[in-house]
Design a protein around this motif. Structure first.
Motif: not given
Length: 337
Positions: A72-75, A97-98, A335-336, A52-53
Motif C-alpha cells: 500500500l502506497a501514498s502520493v 472511506a470514513g 482519494v483522501l 487515513l487521517t
C-alpha cells in the motif's frame, strides 16, 4: 513381478521424487525473485508510514517492480508523478472511506488463499474474514459503516459467462454480515424475479443504506439499486458492469460491454446520469476492466493495462476532453479528499 520387486521399485521411485523435490527447494531458496528487482525508469518509491487521517493524497496498490511491489502506497494529489511512500502492508485489493479500510491479503502457496481484513483509520485490524474465493471488487460506504467485497467462486474473469461470484456486505458497527447478496429479493423490470444463475458483483455505496451493483442472469448484465433496510435490489438498466457512484450521488460510472466484442476486455467507460437515465460515453476509447474511482465530481480515475500491469489515467465524466496519465504502476486508488 513379485511383491518384493514391486516394493523395491516403489522405494526407488519415491527416493527419486524426494531428490527432485529437495533440489527444486534448494534452487528456489537461492533464487532472487524477479519481482523484487527494481526496474530502471520505474516510479521512485520510498519506505514510510501513513494513515487515513491525511487529506489531499491518493492511496493505492504500488505495482512498480521492487521490494515494495504490491504494498500500500501514498502520493500527494498534486504530485502524483513524484516519490511515492510505501508501507509494509500488502493489499491485493484495497478501499477506504470514513475512517474504515478494507485490505484483501494474499497468502501465496500451492493454492493461494485470501483474507478480507477490515481496519481502522490507522490500519489496525478490526475483523478478518476468509475470502472463500479469488478476490475481485471491494468498496467502503462514505461513512465507513458498510464494507462490501466480491470473490470469484468459480472462474476468474468477467469477460466470459462461465463464472460464479459471491458478494458479502458487513456492518462495521454491529458486525452483522450479509454473506451472499443473492439472499436479497430481486425486482427485475418491475416484477419479482428468481433464478438459480443470479450473480452480483461490483457494489458501490451511495450511503449506508443505498448501493448500486452489477447483477448477471441468463447471459445478461444489469445495473441494480439495492436497499439494505428492505434487503431488495431493483434493476435500472441493462449492460452496465462494475458501477462507481459519484461523490455527489447523481451519477454512476461503469463498464459498458460492447456488443459483439469477444476479446478479453470487451468494455468501454461510460457514465449514467441517475436523474435523467442518460448514458454518456467518455473520451476514453481504450478497453478496460476496472471499477473506477471518482477523483472529484467531474473526473474519473481508472486503470489501463501497461508495462507494470496497469497505469492510472483520468478523463472528464461528461464526455469531453482527453485521457491523461496520472500515475504509472498503480491499482485500486482511494482519494483522501
Amino acid at each position: 513381478m513379485s511383491t518384493a520387486a514391486r516394493v523395491r521399485v516403489l522405494v526407488v521411485a519415491l527416493a527419486l521424487l524426494a531428490a527432485v523435490a529437495i533440489a527444486y527447494t534448494l534452487h528456489a531458496a537461492g533464487r532472487t525473485d524477479e519481482r523484487d528487482k527494481p526496474r530502471a525508469g520505474g516510479p521512485p518509491v520510498q519506505t514510510g508510514q501513513f494513515d487515513l487521517t491525511g487529506k489531499g493524497r491518493i492511496l493505492f496498490r504500488n505495482m512498480a517492480w521492487g521490494p515494495q511491489r504490491d504494498h500500500l502506497a501514498s502520493v500527494a494529489l498534486n504530485g502524483t508523478g513524484g516519490v511515492r511512500t510505501a508501507m509494509p502492508l500488502t493489499c491485493y485489493k484495497f478501499n477506504a472511506a470514513g475512517g474504515t479500510a478494507v485490505c484483501v491479503e494474499a497468502k501465496r502457496g500451492p493454492v493461494n488463499s485470501f483474507s478480507v481484513v477490515i481496519m481502522d483509520s490507522r490500519f489496525r485490524e478490526l475483523r478478518r474474514y476468509a475470502a472463500g474465493g479469488g478476490p475481485s471488487r471491494t468498496r467502503v460506504s462514505p461513512s465507513g459503516r458498510r464494507v462490501a467485497w466480491t470473490v470469484f467462486v468459480s472462474g476468474d474473469s468477467y469477460a466470459g459467462v462461465n463464472f460464479s461470484t459471491r458478494t458479502s456486505i458487513v456492518d462495521t458497527r454491529t458486525w452483522q454480515r450479509v454473506k451472499n447478496l443473492e439472499e436479497f429479493r430481486v425486482v427485475k423490470d418491475g416484477k419479482p424475479y428468481r433464478a438459480a444463475d443470479v450473480n452480483f458483483w461490483g457494489v458501490t455505496f451511495a450511503d449506508d443504506d443505498t448501493f448500486y451493483a452489477t447483477m448477471a442472469t441468463k447471459g445478461k448484465t444489469y445495473l441494480v439499486r439495492g436497499d439494505m433496510k428492505s434487503r431488495t435490489v431493483r434493476t435500472l438498466m441493462r449492460n452496465a458492469e462494475c458501477p462507481s457512484v459519484s461523490p455527489d450521488g447523481t451519477r454512476v460510472a461503469f463498464k459498458h460491454r460492447i456488443a459483439g466484442d469477444t476479446s478479453a476486455l470487451p468494455w468501454r467507460l461510460h457514465v449514467l446520469d441517475l436523474r435523467t437515465m442518460k448514458e454518456t460515453a467518455t473520451a476514453e476509447r481504450r478497453p478496460l476492466d476496472d471499477q473506477v474511482t471518482w477523483l472529484d465530481d467531474r473526473t474519473l480515475l481508472y486503470a489501463i493495462p501497461a508495462e507494470y500491469e496497469s497505469d492510472q489515467y483520468e478523463v472528464p465524466a461528461d464526455g469531453t476532453g482527453e485521457p491523461r496519465l496520472v500515475m504509472k504502476a498503480a491499482q485500486v486508488p482511494v482519494v483522501l479528499r
